[in-house]
Scaffold this motif. Structure first.
Motif, PDB file in Angstrom:
ATOM      1  N   UNK A   1       0.836  -1.196   0.000  1.00 25.63           N
ATOM      2  CA  UNK A   1       0.000   0.000   0.000  1.00 25.63           C
ATOM      3  C   UNK A   1       0.869   1.243   0.000  1.00 25.63           C
ATOM      4  N   UNK A   2       1.893   1.240   0.892  1.00 27.01           N
ATOM      5  CA  UNK A   2       2.749   2.418   1.010  1.00 27.01           C
ATOM      6  C   UNK A   2       3.561   2.629  -0.258  1.00 27.01           C
ATOM      7  N   UNK A   3       4.005   1.526  -0.841  1.00 27.60           N
ATOM      8  CA  UNK A   3       4.800   1.637  -2.064  1.00 27.60           C
ATOM      9  C   UNK A   3       3.925   2.050  -3.241  1.00 27.60           C
ATOM     10  N   UNK A   4       2.664   1.612  -3.201  1.00 36.13           N
ATOM     11  CA  UNK A   4       1.771   1.866  -4.318  1.00 36.13           C
ATOM     12  C   UNK A   4       1.114   3.237  -4.308  1.00 36.13           C
ATOM     13  N   UNK A   5       1.441   4.095  -3.346  1.00 37.53           N
ATOM     14  CA  UNK A   5       0.920   5.448  -3.391  1.00 37.53           C
ATOM     15  C   UNK A   5       0.169   5.906  -2.151  1.00 37.53           C
ATOM     16  N   UNK A   6      -0.057   5.007  -1.184  1.00 42.13           N
ATOM     17  CA  UNK A   6      -0.731   5.437   0.041  1.00 42.13           C
ATOM     18  C   UNK A   6       0.249   6.226   0.905  1.00 42.13           C
TER      19      UNK A   6
END
Lengths: 144, 325
Positions: free
Chosen positions: A57-62
């Motif tokens: 999630x964090x890597x994907x833009x969150x």
């Protein structure tokens, strides 16, 4: 950090089916206002959320991730949320080592009767992440 | 068989263990020599860059590349070898997942260089730099890359064969099928989808443990009982088990050198999940979150232990600049 007033954070919220998602439902039904920065994902139990999902999630833009489950002792699966506490502890420490502020991952207990608390947590978290600023996560190489 | 296959072995940032592991197949090397001609092997032969550059495109049939891509020279060389090779095997944990060198990704390039070159225990020599001016002109050195990344992020890779180093049995299984065109081998077929726990001979009762004990402080280790059950951190549940568990068999916990099992992206994340399920603090229901968090401190250095061999291959890959320390 300041000057983030115009920044709209993106937050992924993993909500357990039995308590927190129902809490989110109640917030909706009761027309409690909360910021639209949250993307809710229903999972069967908070302990079902794996570190991979949080990291992705964090890597994907969150910019932030919330894991919410039943209050300790109230878990539908008896002790799932205790596993969540332990797993989240490890995730916080791993995130810190990876140079990501552990405050971007939040753990909350929200029961199905706590629509108000759900709205309040969302409000708090959005402000907190806004304060932290966008997570600059380039994902891939910088040297190329 | 009409013509002998041409194979090669190359090392980048590597300890040399992978090269030794090739010799470890003993007399099977003779069989290999019958089926294939080793055309490139810097560890045992003396080829020059120019020799490789002079090769035709796809001249080499199979190239085994081991080691981490740490320097720009490593990167340049593997890119060159890619052009000259039909099939590249990412050999060993460093090439597959970054390996032990990958833990360097928890520090920035500058921090690493400073630690290595301005440390009190080393002589105060010149700091490595790309170009050095001397009387006779300019000298050029290879430069360190910002982060280590797995081989497959630099060049296309046909097969993965992890292990630190891969065991002779793994290579003995893989070589005949790689050399034979008739046998089809999938990209990830040399990695198993079974964890180290599967072949591990220790008895597992899936006990809940109260806290982890560092192995150096553990006394009375039962040689037949699962190490995790005894409170010793063992990476077995999150690690691919092609090795047949030789370490746990002699009572030493798995350190995770094979990387994640087939289809899993993040070895450390899997280990965190596994560990969170087995650690159970007594009377947990009456404990506060803070007390549980405190008890979790018995898991020492989760990042370093869980990602010892796979940080660059994981989701996070390297330390980000979000936090000022």
């Amino acid at each position: 950090m300041s000057g983030n007033e115009n920044f709209e954070p993106k937050i992924i919220a993993f909500l357990c089916n039995w308590c927190s998602y129902a809490g989110a439902d109640l917030a909706g039904v009761s027309r409690d206002q909360y910021p639209p920065n949250i993307l809710n994902i229903k999972v069967m139990c908070s302990s079902r959320v794996s570190p991979e999902q949080v990291f992705k999630s964090l890597k994907g833009g969150a910019d932030g991730v919330l894991i919410a489950g039943c209050h300790p002792g109230d878990c539908h699966y008896i002790d799932g949320n205790y596993k969540t506490i332990r797993k989240t502890n490890l995730m916080w420490r791993m995130l810190k080592d990876m140079g990501i502020d552990p405050d971007r991952l939040r753990l909350e207990w929200i029961s199905s009767a706590e629509g108000g608390k759900f709205a309040q947590v969302m409000e708090e978290m959005t402000e907190e992440i806004r304060e932290l600023g966008p997570l600059e996560f380039d994902g891939h190489s910088e040297e190329e | 068989m009409s013509e002998k296959k041409k194979i090669g072995f190359y090392w980048t940032g590597s300890c040399g263990g992978c090269q030794i592991s090739i010799l470890d197949i003993d007399e099977m090397l003779l069989d290999v020599a019958e089926q294939a001609e080793i055309v490139f092997w810097p560890c045992a032969m003396d080829p020059k860059y120019e020799d490789v550059k002079a090769m035709d495109e796809n001249e080499i049939d199979i190239m085994f590349i081991n080691g981490a891509i740490r320097l720009d020279e490593n990167k340049e060389m593997v890119e060159l070898l890619r052009e000259k090779t039909k099939e590249v095997v990412s050999y060993g944990s460093c090439a597959c997942n970054g390996g032990v060198f990958g833990l360097g990704n928890l520090s920035s390039k500058d921090e690493l260089l400073e630690k290595g070159y301005t440390n009190k225990s080393t002589d105060e020599g010149p700091f490595p730099q790309k170009i050095t001016e001397v009387e006779e002109g300019e000298l050029e050195l290879t430069e360190m890359l910002d982060h280590i990344k797995p081989l497959d992020e630099h060049i296309e890779v046909e097969y993965y064969l992890p292990g630190c180093p891969p065991l002779p049995t793994q290579l003995e299984d893989a070589l005949p099928s790689l050399l034979d065109d008739e046998i089809e081998v999938g990209k990830h077929d040399l990695i198993t989808d079974k964890s180290v726990c599967d072949p591990c001979p220790m008895e597992r009762e899936e006990k809940e443990i109260e806290r982890l004990i560092p192995i150096q402080e553990a006394t009375d280790i039962d040689p037949d009982e699962c190490l995790l059950d005894q409170g010793i951190l063992c990476m077995g549940p999150a690690t691919a088990g092609m090795c047949e568990a030789p370490c746990t068999e002699v009572g030493y916990p798995c350190v995770g050198c094979n990387g994640p099992v087939k289809g899993v992206e993040d070895q450390g994340g899997r280990m965190a999940s596994a560990l969170a399920s087995v650690i159970s603090i007594e009377g947990e229901e009456r404990k506060t979150e803070e007390e549980i968090n405190e008890a979790m401190e018995s898991v020492r250095d989760p990042t370093g232990s869980f990602y010892m061999f796979s940080l660059p291959g994981s989701i996070m890959q390297y330390r980000r600049g979000d936090q000022d320390e």
